[in-house]
Design an enzyme around this catalytic site. Sequence first.
Site, PDB file in Angstrom:
ATOM      1  N   ASN A   9       4.697  35.562   5.103  1.00  0.00           N
ATOM      2  CA  ASN A   9       3.284  35.703   4.729  1.00  0.00           C
ATOM      3  C   ASN A   9       2.895  37.172   4.872  1.00  0.00           C
ATOM      4  O   ASN A   9       2.698  37.655   5.981  1.00  0.00           O
ATOM      5  CB  ASN A   9       2.433  34.806   5.649  1.00  0.00           C
ATOM      6  CG  ASN A   9       0.953  34.946   5.366  1.00  0.00           C
ATOM      7  OD1 ASN A   9       0.557  35.450   4.310  1.00  0.00           O
ATOM      8  ND2 ASN A   9       0.127  34.498   6.301  1.00  0.00           N
ATOM      9  N   LYS A  11       0.187  38.571   4.081  1.00  0.00           N
ATOM     10  CA  LYS A  11      -1.262  38.770   4.329  1.00  0.00           C
ATOM     11  C   LYS A  11      -1.797  39.879   3.425  1.00  0.00           C
ATOM     12  O   LYS A  11      -1.385  39.981   2.276  1.00  0.00           O
ATOM     13  CB  LYS A  11      -1.514  39.068   5.807  1.00  0.00           C
ATOM     14  CG  LYS A  11      -0.820  38.073   6.732  1.00  0.00           C
ATOM     15  CD  LYS A  11      -1.274  38.168   8.141  1.00  0.00           C
ATOM     16  CE  LYS A  11      -0.420  37.246   9.001  1.00  0.00           C
ATOM     17  NZ  LYS A  11      -0.934  37.040  10.321  1.00  0.00           N
ATOM     18  N   HIS A  96      -4.657  28.602   6.473  1.00  0.00           N
ATOM     19  CA  HIS A  96      -4.163  29.556   7.477  1.00  0.00           C
ATOM     20  C   HIS A  96      -5.282  29.815   8.484  1.00  0.00           C
ATOM     21  O   HIS A  96      -6.458  29.852   8.122  1.00  0.00           O
ATOM     22  CB  HIS A  96      -3.723  30.856   6.797  1.00  0.00           C
ATOM     23  CG  HIS A  96      -2.990  31.756   7.735  1.00  0.00           C
ATOM     24  ND1 HIS A  96      -3.645  32.568   8.635  1.00  0.00           N
ATOM     25  CD2 HIS A  96      -1.666  31.945   7.948  1.00  0.00           C
ATOM     26  CE1 HIS A  96      -2.743  33.218   9.360  1.00  0.00           C
ATOM     27  NE2 HIS A  96      -1.537  32.860   8.956  1.00  0.00           N
ATOM     28  N   GLU A  98      -6.356  32.395   9.808  1.00  0.00           N
ATOM     29  CA  GLU A  98      -7.247  33.535   9.492  1.00  0.00           C
ATOM     30  C   GLU A  98      -8.309  33.111   8.498  1.00  0.00           C
ATOM     31  O   GLU A  98      -9.452  33.572   8.558  1.00  0.00           O
ATOM     32  CB  GLU A  98      -6.406  34.724   8.974  1.00  0.00           C
ATOM     33  CG  GLU A  98      -5.681  35.405  10.140  1.00  0.00           C
ATOM     34  CD  GLU A  98      -4.338  36.018   9.793  1.00  0.00           C
ATOM     35  OE1 GLU A  98      -4.062  36.239   8.596  1.00  0.00           O
ATOM     36  OE2 GLU A  98      -3.552  36.268  10.728  1.00  0.00           O
ATOM     37  N   GLU A 168       0.948  26.461  13.901  1.00  0.00           N
ATOM     38  CA  GLU A 168       0.732  27.861  14.268  1.00  0.00           C
ATOM     39  C   GLU A 168      -0.341  27.965  15.353  1.00  0.00           C
ATOM     40  O   GLU A 168      -1.532  27.992  15.039  1.00  0.00           O
ATOM     41  CB  GLU A 168       0.273  28.655  13.044  1.00  0.00           C
ATOM     42  CG  GLU A 168       1.259  28.664  11.907  1.00  0.00           C
ATOM     43  CD  GLU A 168       1.169  29.956  11.108  1.00  0.00           C
ATOM     44  OE1 GLU A 168       2.196  30.614  10.979  1.00  0.00           O
ATOM     45  OE2 GLU A 168       0.073  30.299  10.641  1.00  0.00           O
ATOM     46  N   GLY A 174       0.201  37.044  15.474  1.00  0.00           N
ATOM     47  CA  GLY A 174      -0.050  38.482  15.431  1.00  0.00           C
ATOM     48  C   GLY A 174      -0.326  39.083  16.795  1.00  0.00           C
ATOM     49  O   GLY A 174      -0.786  40.214  16.910  1.00  0.00           O
ATOM     50  N   SER A 214       4.303  34.975  15.883  1.00  0.00           N
ATOM     51  CA  SER A 214       5.117  36.051  16.438  1.00  0.00           C
ATOM     52  C   SER A 214       6.614  35.756  16.470  1.00  0.00           C
ATOM     53  O   SER A 214       7.296  36.091  17.439  1.00  0.00           O
ATOM     54  CB  SER A 214       4.608  36.428  17.839  1.00  0.00           C
ATOM     55  OG  SER A 214       3.265  36.893  17.753  1.00  0.00           O
TER      56      SER A 214
HETATM   57  C1  PEP Z   1       1.179  34.050  10.295  1.00  0.00           C
HETATM   58  O1  PEP Z   1       0.411  34.845   9.797  1.00  0.00           O
HETATM   59  O2  PEP Z   1       1.262  32.919   9.816  1.00  0.00           O
HETATM   60  C2  PEP Z   1       1.966  34.468  11.451  1.00  0.00           C
HETATM   61  C3  PEP Z   1       2.676  33.581  12.077  1.00  0.00           C
HETATM   62  O3  PEP Z   1       1.889  35.807  11.798  1.00  0.00           O
HETATM   63  P1  PEP Z   1       2.798  36.570  12.922  1.00  0.00           P
HETATM   64  O4  PEP Z   1       4.230  36.187  12.631  1.00  0.00           O
HETATM   65  O5  PEP Z   1       2.528  38.008  12.698  1.00  0.00           O
HETATM   66  O6  PEP Z   1       2.354  36.063  14.247  1.00  0.00           O
END
Ligand code: PEP
Length: 256
Positions: A9, A11, A96, A98, A168, A174, A214
């Site tokens: 992803n 973003k 997601h 976000e 998630e 992040g 992460s």
């Molecule tokens: C995500 O945006 O779905 C995500 C898991 O980001 P990160 O790997 O940076 O934590």
Amino acid sequence: MRRPIIGGNWKMNKGLPFEAADMLKKLIPLVKNINNVDIVITPPYTALIPVIELTKNTNIMIGAQNMYFEEKGAFTGEISPIFLKELGCSYVILGHSERRNILKETDEIVNKKLKKALNFNLNPIVCIGEHLNERETNKTKEFIEKQFRLSFKDLSDEELRKTVIAYEPIWAIGTGRTATPEQAEEIHIFIRELITKVYNSKTAKAVRIQYGGSIKPSNAKDIFKKENIDGGLVGGASLQAESFSAIIEAANNSSF
Ligand code: PEP
């Protein structure tokens, strides 16, 4: 046997065609011999056309990071599932965290988008996951159950099987703070139990559930070793070809 799926992803990064192309030119040769993992990249909309062009005849599939639940009309700034399908997207991320937290998308909106994506044969990746507050007050499972019931409301058995669930935990996205493989596995098992309750055990065994939060080359192997974790959704580490391909490799090795 469920086939692992790794999503990258991007973003709001690499949205200019030249930067997206630079990344893909490095990634494509690094993953060309990966046979046991579905690889999906979701660039910003502005890079979809060159990215789809560059990944034709490769083992990389392309998706969008979001879409609207209407097909056309007066919805300024929104993107129709028809556009995505026609361009050649095969996946779409929905709900997601976000989008849920910053852009205030509700479970009801996610549910409408999910049904529309399925109508257009776009494979949905639907994200669910608790905030730090639920984790710290022991309400993770309660929160996940509510999100699951509302976001997946009225989906048929067959539709759920086509959907990828991304667990998630928001506190791990992040932040550099990863759920331990055991913490992630516990929630993946819980989601399968929920699917058994609402649908049946055959469907629970068939649905792919990815972990996201992460993931890095250094922790990917231990996470993907868990029986109920079918790959991952990767943000930060998907922006560099070397780290993303190392994560894909770890998922490929875990499938044996
Ligand atoms: C995500 O945006 O779905 C995500 C898991 O980001 P990160 O790997 O940076 O934590």
